[in-house]
Design a protein around this motif. Structure first.
Motif, PDB file in Angstrom:
ATOM      1  N   PRO A 119      14.193  10.339  20.779  1.00 57.60           N
ATOM      2  CA  PRO A 119      13.776  10.076  19.392  1.00 57.60           C
ATOM      3  C   PRO A 119      13.431   8.595  19.168  1.00 57.60           C
ATOM      4  O   PRO A 119      14.064   7.889  18.380  1.00 57.60           O
ATOM      5  CB  PRO A 119      14.998  10.507  18.577  1.00 57.60           C
ATOM      6  CG  PRO A 119      16.150  10.314  19.497  1.00 57.60           C
ATOM      7  CD  PRO A 119      15.637  10.652  20.870  1.00 57.60           C
ATOM      8  N   TRP A 120      12.398   8.143  19.887  1.00 60.12           N
ATOM      9  CA  TRP A 120      12.002   6.747  19.792  1.00 60.12           C
ATOM     10  C   TRP A 120      11.597   6.395  18.364  1.00 60.12           C
ATOM     11  O   TRP A 120      10.889   7.170  17.702  1.00 60.12           O
ATOM     12  CB  TRP A 120      10.825   6.478  20.729  1.00 60.12           C
ATOM     13  CG  TRP A 120      11.153   6.663  22.175  1.00 60.12           C
ATOM     14  CD1 TRP A 120      12.306   6.360  22.805  1.00 60.12           C
ATOM     15  CD2 TRP A 120      10.275   7.211  23.174  1.00 60.12           C
ATOM     16  NE1 TRP A 120      12.229   6.666  24.148  1.00 60.12           N
ATOM     17  CE2 TRP A 120      10.996   7.184  24.401  1.00 60.12           C
ATOM     18  CE3 TRP A 120       8.967   7.686  23.169  1.00 60.12           C
ATOM     19  CZ2 TRP A 120      10.434   7.638  25.594  1.00 60.12           C
ATOM     20  CZ3 TRP A 120       8.410   8.152  24.351  1.00 60.12           C
ATOM     21  CH2 TRP A 120       9.136   8.120  25.548  1.00 60.12           C
ATOM     22  N   PRO A 121      12.001   5.242  17.865  1.00 62.56           N
ATOM     23  CA  PRO A 121      11.613   4.844  16.510  1.00 62.56           C
ATOM     24  C   PRO A 121      10.153   4.417  16.434  1.00 62.56           C
ATOM     25  O   PRO A 121       9.533   4.083  17.453  1.00 62.56           O
ATOM     26  CB  PRO A 121      12.548   3.661  16.217  1.00 62.56           C
ATOM     27  CG  PRO A 121      12.881   3.110  17.557  1.00 62.56           C
ATOM     28  CD  PRO A 121      12.910   4.277  18.504  1.00 62.56           C
ATOM     29  N   LEU A 122       9.602   4.455  15.240  1.00 61.29           N
ATOM     30  CA  LEU A 122       8.273   3.925  14.947  1.00 61.29           C
ATOM     31  C   LEU A 122       8.459   2.617  14.190  1.00 61.29           C
ATOM     32  O   LEU A 122       8.973   2.605  13.063  1.00 61.29           O
ATOM     33  CB  LEU A 122       7.460   4.905  14.106  1.00 61.29           C
ATOM     34  CG  LEU A 122       6.118   4.382  13.560  1.00 61.29           C
ATOM     35  CD1 LEU A 122       5.148   4.052  14.685  1.00 61.29           C
ATOM     36  CD2 LEU A 122       5.498   5.394  12.590  1.00 61.29           C
ATOM     37  N   VAL A 123       8.064   1.514  14.798  1.00 58.55           N
ATOM     38  CA  VAL A 123       8.193   0.187  14.192  1.00 58.55           C
ATOM     39  C   VAL A 123       6.894  -0.145  13.454  1.00 58.55           C
ATOM     40  O   VAL A 123       5.802  -0.048  14.027  1.00 58.55           O
ATOM     41  CB  VAL A 123       8.484  -0.878  15.268  1.00 58.55           C
ATOM     42  CG1 VAL A 123       8.509  -2.277  14.646  1.00 58.55           C
ATOM     43  CG2 VAL A 123       9.813  -0.573  15.956  1.00 58.55           C
ATOM     44  N   VAL A 124       7.024  -0.523  12.187  1.00 66.87           N
ATOM     45  CA  VAL A 124       5.875  -0.870  11.349  1.00 66.87           C
ATOM     46  C   VAL A 124       5.893  -2.373  11.111  1.00 66.87           C
ATOM     47  O   VAL A 124       6.814  -2.895  10.485  1.00 66.87           O
ATOM     48  CB  VAL A 124       5.907  -0.121  10.005  1.00 66.87           C
ATOM     49  CG1 VAL A 124       4.694  -0.490   9.154  1.00 66.87           C
ATOM     50  CG2 VAL A 124       5.966   1.385  10.229  1.00 66.87           C
ATOM     51  N   VAL A 125       4.876  -3.072  11.614  1.00 72.56           N
ATOM     52  CA  VAL A 125       4.773  -4.525  11.456  1.00 72.56           C
ATOM     53  C   VAL A 125       3.632  -4.843  10.508  1.00 72.56           C
ATOM     54  O   VAL A 125       2.520  -4.318  10.671  1.00 72.56           O
ATOM     55  CB  VAL A 125       4.520  -5.209  12.811  1.00 72.56           C
ATOM     56  CG1 VAL A 125       4.154  -6.679  12.622  1.00 72.56           C
ATOM     57  CG2 VAL A 125       5.752  -5.093  13.703  1.00 72.56           C
ATOM     58  N   GLU A 132       2.050   1.427  -3.905  1.00 69.52           N
ATOM     59  CA  GLU A 132       3.462   1.772  -3.921  1.00 69.52           C
ATOM     60  C   GLU A 132       4.151   1.325  -2.629  1.00 69.52           C
ATOM     61  O   GLU A 132       3.555   1.333  -1.554  1.00 69.52           O
ATOM     62  CB  GLU A 132       3.640   3.282  -4.095  1.00 69.52           C
ATOM     63  CG  GLU A 132       3.116   3.815  -5.423  1.00 69.52           C
ATOM     64  CD  GLU A 132       3.321   5.315  -5.547  1.00 69.52           C
ATOM     65  OE1 GLU A 132       3.883   5.911  -4.605  1.00 69.52           O
ATOM     66  OE2 GLU A 132       2.919   5.877  -6.581  1.00 69.52           O
ATOM     67  N   SER A 133       5.401   0.961  -2.758  1.00 67.33           N
ATOM     68  CA  SER A 133       6.176   0.607  -1.576  1.00 67.33           C
ATOM     69  C   SER A 133       6.408   1.848  -0.719  1.00 67.33           C
ATOM     70  O   SER A 133       6.524   2.965  -1.235  1.00 67.33           O
ATOM     71  CB  SER A 133       7.519   0.007  -1.981  1.00 67.33           C
ATOM     72  OG  SER A 133       7.333  -1.184  -2.715  1.00 67.33           O
ATOM     73  N   LEU A 134       6.448   1.633   0.586  1.00 66.59           N
ATOM     74  CA  LEU A 134       6.669   2.745   1.499  1.00 66.59           C
ATOM     75  C   LEU A 134       8.132   3.159   1.492  1.00 66.59           C
ATOM     76  O   LEU A 134       9.024   2.312   1.426  1.00 66.59           O
ATOM     77  CB  LEU A 134       6.261   2.349   2.915  1.00 66.59           C
ATOM     78  CG  LEU A 134       4.783   2.086   3.172  1.00 66.59           C
ATOM     79  CD1 LEU A 134       4.582   1.657   4.622  1.00 66.59           C
ATOM     80  CD2 LEU A 134       3.940   3.309   2.865  1.00 66.59           C
ATOM     81  N   THR A 135       8.362   4.459   1.545  1.00 63.14           N
ATOM     82  CA  THR A 135       9.712   4.994   1.729  1.00 63.14           C
ATOM     83  C   THR A 135       9.758   5.611   3.111  1.00 63.14           C
ATOM     84  O   THR A 135       9.308   6.742   3.320  1.00 63.14           O
ATOM     85  CB  THR A 135      10.034   6.049   0.663  1.00 63.14           C
ATOM     86  OG1 THR A 135       9.888   5.467  -0.637  1.00 63.14           O
ATOM     87  CG2 THR A 135      11.453   6.558   0.843  1.00 63.14           C
ATOM     88  N   PRO A 136      10.256   4.878   4.105  1.00 61.96           N
ATOM     89  CA  PRO A 136      10.164   5.368   5.484  1.00 61.96           C
ATOM     90  C   PRO A 136      11.111   6.529   5.746  1.00 61.96           C
ATOM     91  O   PRO A 136      12.276   6.507   5.320  1.00 61.96           O
ATOM     92  CB  PRO A 136      10.556   4.144   6.307  1.00 61.96           C
ATOM     93  CG  PRO A 136      11.381   3.308   5.395  1.00 61.96           C
ATOM     94  CD  PRO A 136      10.850   3.535   4.017  1.00 61.96           C
ATOM     95  N   PRO A 137      10.620   7.562   6.447  1.00 57.87           N
ATOM     96  CA  PRO A 137      11.524   8.638   6.867  1.00 57.87           C
ATOM     97  C   PRO A 137      12.411   8.184   8.014  1.00 57.87           C
ATOM     98  O   PRO A 137      12.283   7.054   8.514  1.00 57.87           O
ATOM     99  CB  PRO A 137      10.545   9.736   7.313  1.00 57.87           C
ATOM    100  CG  PRO A 137       9.333   8.991   7.776  1.00 57.87           C
ATOM    101  CD  PRO A 137       9.241   7.784   6.886  1.00 57.87           C
ATOM    102  N   GLY A 138      13.293   9.046   8.464  1.00 56.69           N
ATOM    103  CA  GLY A 138      14.189   8.710   9.561  1.00 56.69           C
ATOM    104  C   GLY A 138      13.431   8.284  10.801  1.00 56.69           C
ATOM    105  O   GLY A 138      12.433   8.895  11.181  1.00 56.69           O
ATOM    106  N   GLY A 139      13.880   7.208  11.405  1.00 58.54           N
ATOM    107  CA  GLY A 139      13.259   6.710  12.621  1.00 58.54           C
ATOM    108  C   GLY A 139      12.193   5.673  12.411  1.00 58.54           C
ATOM    109  O   GLY A 139      11.792   5.001  13.367  1.00 58.54           O
ATOM    110  N   VAL A 140      11.696   5.521  11.186  1.00 57.93           N
ATOM    111  CA  VAL A 140      10.669   4.513  10.901  1.00 57.93           C
ATOM    112  C   VAL A 140      11.352   3.224  10.466  1.00 57.93           C
ATOM    113  O   VAL A 140      12.179   3.223   9.550  1.00 57.93           O
ATOM    114  CB  VAL A 140       9.696   4.992   9.812  1.00 57.93           C
ATOM    115  CG1 VAL A 140       8.709   3.887   9.448  1.00 57.93           C
ATOM    116  CG2 VAL A 140       8.947   6.236  10.289  1.00 57.93           C
TER     117      VAL A 140
END
Length: 257
Positions: A119-125, A132-140
């Motif tokens: 379950p590798w995470p997704l990194v957002v740079v 609207e501000s992002l509401t990241p799901p699990g792993g983001v």
């Protein structure tokens, strides 16, 4: 004048009204007064021509991708530690705004995360834009803006880079990743030159399948790395600078762009 895109016309709902008005006025000034408009792609050139710019006053010069400093693995590790990421990860790089289509990317990632080898995470740079501000799901994991050296390190360490904007005049993050020998999943855009795993940016299943292939299929990953590196080698800023210089010299001498 350099015109990278006319995205506010192609995807107006992804721009604030004030931004659309500003860009439209700026484009009209270009068409009325600029001796020459330079675009990074034939696609943008066609759209500028459709907006009213005579074809003889448009030149196409591709951008480069070799501008990042050497990768700083220590700085990249510090970014990852700050957001609680240890081990492999997927990466996306963009301003956090509607046109970049991050909501669909995160939704596609959420669907396929259980299917990844781990379950590798997704990194957002990237910095916060408008909307609207992002509401990241699990792993983001939202990393925010980072230094160029840390970004180069993050590209180098990622299993793959995903970049699926709704519309793009050129597209720097995919070719930055290609220069770092990292597989890329991307919506169709001029910069990648067919070297990315292309997906429909509004099709969650296609985006998810791309993430699985580019991060977990070793044969596909190897092919993408090779294609991406060959594409990146074409896109140097020295070549771009020489093309600009020749274009300006031709314009100053009264010749064609």
């Amino acid at each position: 004048v350099m015109v990278h895109d006319v995205a506010w016309r192609e995807a107006p709902d992804t721009f604030p009204a004030r931004g659309r008005r500003w860009h439209e006025r700026a484009l009209r000034r270009c068409i009325e007064h600029a001796a020459l408009v330079i675009t990074p792609s034939e696609r943008t050139a066609s759209l500028v021509r459709d907006a009213g710019m005579p074809v003889g006053r448009i030149a196409v010069i591709a951008e480069g991708c070799d501008h990042l400093p050497p990768a700083d693995a220590v700085a990249a590790a510090a970014v990852l530690a700050r957001i609680g990421v240890r081990g492999p990860y997927l990466l996306t790089v963009s301003t956090l705004e509607p046109r970049k289509n991050l909501q669909r990317l995160m939704a596609a990632y959420e669907r396929v995360r259980p299917l990844l080898p781990e379950p590798w995470p997704l990194v957002v740079v990237g910095p916060q834009g408008w909307g609207e501000s992002l509401t990241p799901p699990g792993g983001v994991k939202l990393a925010g803006p980072v230094s160029d050296a840390a970004l180069a390190g993050l590209y180098t360490g990622a299993r793959c880079v995903a970049y699926v904007p709704l519309v793009e005049g050129w597209g720097l993050p995919p070719v930055e990743a290609m220069a770092a020998c990292t597989p890329v999943v991307a919506s169709p855009m001029p910069s990648t030159g067919g070297a990315a795993l292309e997906v429909d940016p509004v099709d969650l299943d296609a985006i998810g399948a791309g993430l699985l292939a580019a991060s977990g299929d070793e044969a596909r990953r190897s092919a993408l790395v090779t294609a991406g590196l060959l594409r990146a080698r074409e896109l140097t800023w020295e070549r771009a600078a020489r093309d600009h210089t020749r274009t300006w010299e031709g314009l100053c001498s009264g010749g064609p762009p």
